[in-house]
Design a protein around this motif. Structure first.
Motif, short mmCIF file in Angstrom:
data_model
loop_
_atom_site.label_atom_id
_atom_site.label_comp_id
_atom_site.label_asym_id
_atom_site.label_seq_id
_atom_site.Cartn_x
_atom_site.Cartn_y
_atom_site.Cartn_z
N ALA A 251 0.83 -1.21 0.00
CA ALA A 251 0.00 0.00 0.00
C ALA A 251 0.86 1.26 0.00
O ALA A 251 0.59 2.22 -0.73
CB ALA A 251 -0.93 -0.01 1.21
N GLN A 252 1.93 1.27 0.81
CA GLN A 252 2.82 2.43 0.85
C GLN A 252 3.48 2.65 -0.51
O GLN A 252 3.62 3.78 -0.98
CB GLN A 252 3.89 2.22 1.93
N ALA A 253 3.91 1.57 -1.13
CA ALA A 253 4.55 1.68 -2.45
C ALA A 253 3.57 2.21 -3.48
O ALA A 253 3.93 3.02 -4.34
CB ALA A 253 5.10 0.32 -2.88
N ALA B 81 -4.54 1.55 -2.09
CA ALA B 81 -3.70 1.74 -0.89
C ALA B 81 -4.56 2.09 0.31
O ALA B 81 -4.35 1.56 1.42
CB ALA B 81 -2.68 2.83 -1.16
N MET B 82 -5.51 3.00 0.14
CA MET B 82 -6.34 3.43 1.26
C MET B 82 -7.15 2.27 1.81
O MET B 82 -7.23 2.07 3.04
CB MET B 82 -7.27 4.56 0.81
N LYS B 83 -7.73 1.46 0.94
CA LYS B 83 -8.54 0.33 1.40
C LYS B 83 -7.68 -0.69 2.15
O LYS B 83 -8.10 -1.24 3.18
CB LYS B 83 -9.24 -0.33 0.21
N ALA B 84 -6.48 -0.95 1.64
CA ALA B 84 -5.60 -1.92 2.29
C ALA B 84 -5.18 -1.44 3.67
O ALA B 84 -5.18 -2.22 4.64
CB ALA B 84 -4.37 -2.18 1.42
N LEU B 85 -4.81 -0.16 3.79
CA LEU B 85 -4.37 0.36 5.08
C LEU B 85 -5.53 0.44 6.07
O LEU B 85 -5.35 0.21 7.27
CB LEU B 85 -3.73 1.74 4.88
N ASP B 86 -6.71 0.80 5.59
CA ASP B 86 -7.89 0.79 6.46
C ASP B 86 -8.13 -0.60 7.03
O ASP B 86 -8.42 -0.77 8.22
CB ASP B 86 -9.13 1.25 5.69
#
Length: 700
Positions: A474-476, A500-505
């Motif tokens: 997600a960061q990448a 990325a936002m969905k994965a980090l959430d």
């Protein structure tokens, strides 16, 4: 953001360092203990007294008793051999547990090694099977001494000779296999000495030894649980070193299960610490939380500095910065009182790097740099594991990158790839993370094509090695989305930011700092792409959510934190879409500029970009003269390394536009020509921003 990646790399170092200390400690714990062999009562009582004194740490008294027993001995016997084994352990204990002079401690270590070596030579001359068990125990003691002195080749030779004398169906044989695997593992970590190929061979040998030990232990009816724990623990360390996080987690989980079966297992805390670290690597944060609770609940865990570092890393990764800071402070305090930590450069380096990561997250960049400098001093002492050295150098580079000291960042980051052989593996996770850092560096310098190439390579590699759902992926993706946004590729940027936002959430929760910043970046990308239906829909969905999350971030980290200031810039740009919001957005820009000047050198790209945004907002507010002053100040502040940066081209274009509006055509054309030259050189003649520049100013 870079800071999160910084933390992750630091935690990986801990896993390597802690595993090394654990493996070294478990080798002797798993083996059977010496038993009485029918010696005379007075000798047996004397040896029992000496053994008790040694276990209590009264090494001087123990040595005196052992030597007295040898002086009264009738000759070279198996009973004398057992006494000499206790004597060498007493000398080693005195060398490693006391605060005598370095010369005295070194002398005791050498004496212990010499006694153990002579003991093995005498036992080798004995044909009788009765000495084989003592030979195995004594060889593991000598191997442990040699490993502590980093004489790993000699230790492996000792284990090899011991295996030829041991019964393959005995626990002694299993214990020696396990110790031999640990020695191979330790040697694989000394990559600078033998090169990458030799390190890989040693790692494969370590894995084979532990598999053999596991298979042999399964055939025994009476294999000690402590030895089984050591084998699974060692297997987990090897899998973790090979970046096989799930296999490592399985091995550590089995070791933890066995620890629960054995009441008061001395290995339990270290096993759980190892499990926490590998779960962090795997991105399994719910499991991390539960294992941290189990680790904290173990008796004595609050007094172990290495355990406190692990708990601090977990808290840091989970977003509880104050808790992480407390854990690192406690580890530092406990480490001063623990001789094994006080003299362990690897531990000191590990603690300094993680304390630096925490300080950076809290916005204390001066403290972070001081911590890293102290870690670098330990590195220069020449006794730090090569991988630790690589991570330290990378973290220092990330520190400079976060502060936008770009030349210094490049020296450190590129140095990691050039100096450390194991980083030449194109699929190595640490190499992929460095590539992502270099992509961010290229983006800050305005080298879009290079940033895109490196970013795409990092994303693809991390997905292949870590899996789609890992927070590092997600960061990448966020870093690559920022490049696509700068390049005007809205659809790709929106898709990456949304993923990325969905994965980090899902992994961290919507109020975690990284998830908040991901939401703000996604909202900003959507705002910049709002002329498309896709961008407009995303902006409508994200605008209110971005505001709520920004408030959460501001409340948790404080107004002066650099991440909050960056988020403030995102939020101001997102909200400055209607005249009614202009004044509030301008105030946020001004607050952010004041904060940026505390953290960045005056010529940093982010500070120049902020001033460009400020000026553009002032123009929309009809304050052209103020905008002109802002643009001029930003242009003067850019250092020599940014003379051909796209941000300079954008500032020149903005100044040219104001000159044109004032009727100053010659000055306007001069600014535009210079701006067009910079943008063409850095972006390419066919780049959308270059074509748009020409279209907007044609005929003027």
């Amino acid at each position: 953001m870079v800071a999160t990646l910084y933390i992750r790399r630091a935690s990986r170092v801990i896993s390597l360092l802690l595993m090394g200390s654990i493996v070294g400690g478990c080798a002797s714990a798993g083996g059977p203990r010496l038993q009485s062999t029918g010696v005379g009562v007075s000798t047996q009582q004397g040896r029992s007294q000496a053994d008790r004194l040694r276990r209590q740490g009264n090494f001087d008294e123990a040595i005196a008793v052992y030597e007295s027993l040898l002086a009264d001995s009738a000759g070279d016997s198996l009973r004398d051999a057992e006494v000499r084994h206790g004597l060498c352990q007493a000398y080693w204990g005195r060398a490693t547990k006391t605060t005598d002079s370095l010369e005295s401690n070194a002398g005791d270590r050498q004496k212990a090694i010499q006694i153990a070596s002579d003991l093995l030579i005498s036992l080798e001359a004995r044909p009788q099977a009765s000495s084989d068990r003592l030979y195995g125990i004594a060889s593991r003691s000598l191997g442990r001494f040699l490993r502590s002195e980093r004489r790993l080749g000699e230790a492996l030779d000792v284990y090899e000779r011991s295996l030829t004398r041991s019964d393959q169906k005995s626990a002694d044989h299993v214990a020696t296999l396990q110790a031999m695997g640990d020695a191979y593992f330790e040697r694989s970590r000394q990559e600078a000495e033998g090169g990458v190929d030799a390190a890989k061979r040693d790692l494969d040998s370590a894995l084979q030894c532990q598999k053999n030990a596991l298979g042999a232990s399964a055939k025994l009816d009476d294999c000690p649980i402590s030895l089984q724990i050591s084998i699974h623990h060692s297997l987990g360390s090897i899998h973790q070193r090979k970046s096989e996080s799930e296999s490592a987690a399985q091995s550590f989980t089995e070791a933890a299960r066995l620890c629960r079966e054995e009441d008061d297992s001395p290995q339990h805390a270290e096993v759980l610490a190892s499990l926490v670290l590998v779960l962090l690597d795997a991105g399994r944060y719910d499991d991390v939380r539960s294992q941290c609770q189990a680790l904290s609940a173990l008796p004595g865990a609050e007094r172990q500095p290495r355990i406190q570092v692990v708990l601090g890393v977990a808290a840091l990764k989970l977003g509880d910065l104050e808790e992480a800071n407390l854990k690192f402070d406690l580890a530092r305090h406990l480490g001063r009182r623990d001789a094994s930590c006080r003299d362990d450069l690897n531990f000191q380096t590990e603690l300094a790097m993680n304390a630096a990561a925490c300080a950076q997250e809290l916005g204390a960049y001066g403290d972070a740099e001081r911590y890293l400098e102290s870690a670098q001093q330990a590195l220069e002492a020449g006794k730090v594991d090569p991988r630790t050295a690589a991570v330290l150098k990378a973290n220092l580079g990330r520190m400079f990158l976060t502060m936008e000291r770009l030349d210094e960042a490049e020296v450190q980051l590129q140095g990691v790839l050039d100096e450390f052989e194991f980083m030449q593996d194109e699929r190595h996770p640490d190499r992929l993370l460095i590539l992502m850092d270099l992509a961010n560096l290229a983006r800050l310098r305005g080298h879009w094509q290079e940033a895109t190439k490196l970013g795409e390579q990092a994303v693809a590699g991390l997905i292949a090695t870590q899996g789609e759902a890992h927070p590092l992926v997600a960061q990448a993706r966020l870093e690559l989305a920022a490049v696509h946004r700068e390049e005007g590729r809205c659809s790709q940027a929106l898709e990456l930011a949304d993923q990325a936002m969905k994965a980090l959430d899902a992994q961290l929760g919507s109020e975690h700092k990284d998830a908040v910043l991901a939401c703000l970046q996604a909202a900003l990308i959507a705002a910049n792409c709002s002329d498309s239906s896709e961008g407009a829909a995303a902006f409508s969905r994200l605008k209110a959510e971005a505001g709520r999350r920004f408030k959460v971030l501001q409340d948790s980290l404080g107004q002066d934190n650099l991440e909050v200031l960056r988020a403030m810039v995102y939020f101001a740009e997102v909200t400055a879409r209607t005249p009614s919001a202009y004044a509030v957005a301008l105030q946020k820009f001004e607050v952010a500029e004041e904060g940026f000047r505390k953290h960045y050198p005056d010529g940093a790209p982010s500070l120049a970009a902020l001033r460009l945004q400020q000026g553009q907002l002032l123009e929309r507010m009809g304050k052209q003269d103020e905008a002109f002053r802002i643009y001029s100040r930003a242009l003067r502040s850019l250092d020599a390394g940014l003379k051909r940066h796209p941000i300079r081209g954008a500032l020149l274009a903005a100044l040219g536009d104001i000159h044109h509006s004032r009727g100053e055509s010659e000055r306007a054309n001069s600014r535009w020509r210079e701006a067009l030259g910079i943008l063409t050189d850095t972006l390419g003649a066919d780049h959308p921003r270059v074509l748009q520049f020409k279209k907007q100013r044609s005929g003027k």
